[in-house]
Scaffold this active site. Structure first.
Site, PDB file in Angstrom:
ATOM      1  CE  LYS A 208      40.862  78.690  91.085  1.00 57.39           C
ATOM      2  NZ  LYS A 208      41.545  77.617  91.833  1.00 57.39           N
ATOM      3  NE  ARG A 249      48.142  78.867  88.899  1.00 62.30           N
ATOM      4  CZ  ARG A 249      47.058  78.890  88.116  1.00 62.30           C
ATOM      5  NH1 ARG A 249      45.896  79.296  88.607  1.00 62.30           N
ATOM      6  NH2 ARG A 249      47.137  78.499  86.862  1.00 62.30           N
TER       7      ARG A 249
END
Length: 269
Positions: A208, A249
């Protein structure tokens, strides 16, 4: 034992690997490789939730994900469907998915909670304040970890009222969703607030933007490679597990598996 969720994006436009696994055979092969690398669950999505992403129709989403779910579930692999759509969630469970991972926590589709309740699947509830097109407009907080925990508590109550047992719930503080830059670090530092809610906690930091921003050390023009983001993901995943996360995840399962093994050895486990 920590659960590692391997990401399978069956999309043309996901922020990291959009287009790589849009073909069913390639998506299935990728899922099998992630499983071999140590994934406990494969999280399969057919609609990108990256910032600015456009919504796709239900029919398109299902055309992308259902054949992949059917094949991977038939191989005995636990499957999560990453979707905002109640119809897709129900169809995915019929195809073999065991978990519905809704980053909106049931807010995007008013029929989602009922669909999950009827399906018998576990329900991963994400913290969310709006669709990807304008989610950063809602990134205003005073005490972010406490506010995220409070909003997740509301989602937990809504799920319970819909007939979803607490044992079926997973909560995700939504790293990167309506959270900019250092706000994500503030959530991670306050992870005890999320863990204290009770349900299992899922953390997704993988590749991210806030990781790249940190690695770039303020250089907005720096190109932070995928491999560097994966290393940062592995570190944050190991720290999240140490702080009480039940699952992480990730795109690179092998790197995270190794980081968790080293962290467990350090702790004598």
């Amino acid at each position: 034992m920590t659960s590692i969720w391997g990401i399978v994006n069956v999309t043309p436009d996901s922020f990291s690997d959009g287009g790589r696994y849009l073909d069913v055979d390639r998506a299935v092969a990728h899922g099998l490789q992630l499983r071999a690398d140590g994934a406990s669950v494969l999280d399969i999505g057919g609609e990108s939730t990256r910032p600015g992403a456009e919504r796709v129709g239900t029919a398109v989403e299902q055309e992308r994900v259902l054949p992949v779910i059917e094949q991977l579930a038939a191989a005995g692999i636990p499957i999560s469907i990453d979707t905002l759509d109640a119809h897709t969630a129900a169809a995915a469970v019929r195809a073999g998915a065991r978990i519905v991972n809704d980053v909106s926590g049931g807010l995007a589709d008013p029929d989602m909670r009922a669909a999950v309740a009827e399906s018998g699947a576990d329900f991963a509830i994400g913290h969310w304040r709006g669709f990807s097109s304008d989610m950063y407009a809602h990134a205003e907080y005073r005490r972010i970890a406490r506010e995220v925990a409070g909003e997740l508590q509301e989602r937990i109550g809504e799920a319970a009222a819909s007939g979803i047992a607490p044992s079926r719930l997973i909560v995700d503080p939504g790293i990167g969703f309506a959270k900019a830059g250092t706000q994500n670090w503030d959530v991670l530092r306050g992870l005890d607030e999320i863990v204290a809610l009770g349900p299992r906690v899922l953390i997704g930091t993988s590749r991210k933007r806030f990781l790249a921003e940190t690695l770039a050390q303020g250089d907005a023009d720096a190109d932070v490679s995928e491999s560097r983001r994966d290393l940062a993901t592995a570190v944050t995943s190991a720290l999240a597990v140490r702080a009480g996360a039940w699952a992480v995840r990730v795109h690179d399962v092998a790197a995270t598996r190794d980081a968790l093994a080293i962290a467990q050895a350090w702790e004598g486990r």
